[in-house]
Design a protein around this motif. Sequence first.
Motif, PDB file in Angstrom:
ATOM      1  N   GLU A  12       0.833  -1.206   0.000  1.00 40.21           N
ATOM      2  CA  GLU A  12       0.000   0.000   0.000  1.00 40.21           C
ATOM      3  C   GLU A  12       0.870   1.260   0.000  1.00 40.21           C
ATOM      4  N   ARG A  13       1.668   1.391  -1.046  1.00 41.23           N
ATOM      5  CA  ARG A  13       2.522   2.559  -1.267  1.00 41.23           C
ATOM      6  C   ARG A  13       2.672   2.727  -2.777  1.00 41.23           C
ATOM      7  N   VAL A  17       7.853   4.858  -4.568  1.00 45.55           N
ATOM      8  CA  VAL A  17       8.347   4.676  -3.198  1.00 45.55           C
ATOM      9  C   VAL A  17       8.877   3.256  -3.007  1.00 45.55           C
ATOM     10  N   ASP A 101      -1.718   4.474  -5.373  1.00 44.54           N
ATOM     11  CA  ASP A 101      -1.188   4.254  -4.023  1.00 44.54           C
ATOM     12  C   ASP A 101      -0.843   2.803  -3.697  1.00 44.54           C
ATOM     13  N   ARG A 102      -0.920   1.911  -4.670  1.00 43.20           N
ATOM     14  CA  ARG A 102      -0.637   0.499  -4.402  1.00 43.20           C
ATOM     15  C   ARG A 102       0.265  -0.072  -5.491  1.00 43.20           C
ATOM     16  N   LYS A 140       6.865  -4.939   3.098  1.00 45.30           N
ATOM     17  CA  LYS A 140       5.521  -4.339   3.150  1.00 45.30           C
ATOM     18  C   LYS A 140       5.304  -3.628   4.474  1.00 45.30           C
ATOM     19  N   LEU A 143       7.493  -0.387   4.689  1.00 46.11           N
ATOM     20  CA  LEU A 143       7.041   0.716   3.816  1.00 46.11           C
ATOM     21  C   LEU A 143       5.673   1.244   4.216  1.00 46.11           C
ATOM     22  N   GLU A 144       4.786   0.373   4.652  1.00 44.43           N
ATOM     23  CA  GLU A 144       3.446   0.839   4.999  1.00 44.43           C
ATOM     24  C   GLU A 144       3.400   1.551   6.345  1.00 44.43           C
ATOM     25  N   ARG A 146       5.594   3.811   7.204  1.00 44.58           N
ATOM     26  CA  ARG A 146       6.242   5.111   7.026  1.00 44.58           C
ATOM     27  C   ARG A 146       5.247   6.176   6.643  1.00 44.58           C
TER      28      ARG A 146
END
Length: 146
Positions: A12-13, A17, A101-102, A140, A143-144, A146
């Motif tokens: 979910e980034r 990113v 966003d994903r 995952k 990153l999620e 952050r």
Amino acid sequence: MGVDVQTEIKIERPVDVVARYAGDPTNAPEWYVNIQSVTWQTPPPLATGSRLEFVARFLGRRLAYTYEIVRLEPEALLVMRTAEGPFPMETTYTWAPLDDDRTLMTLRNRGVPSGFSSVAAPLMARAMRRANTQDLRRLKSLLESR
């Protein structure tokens, strides 16, 4: 008999990113459970021809090997192959935007372990799949958060 393991995860980034973080080998010890260190053998930034030394622990053994970047498409693809080391391996990362966003990230490792019989290859593949799944889950999570 060779080993060919592919795993994937939805993160979910945004793709930029995920690709920027996961595609930077300096970050590998943070999200790869088996990677202990990464040392640049050529100056950054990452480019085709870059070489990096990785030190890892896998199946109870210490492995030191050098990866060379053989293909790089920013925010889409990174392919690296061992140039030196005990286990000829190719590692491929792909990143695909699912929406703004994903990101779908795929991690593929393939190679032919030297000194292993064809009987050991399936065991090695299972261990690699388990480790890769853990690694992608860790990525995952990092990153999620952050």
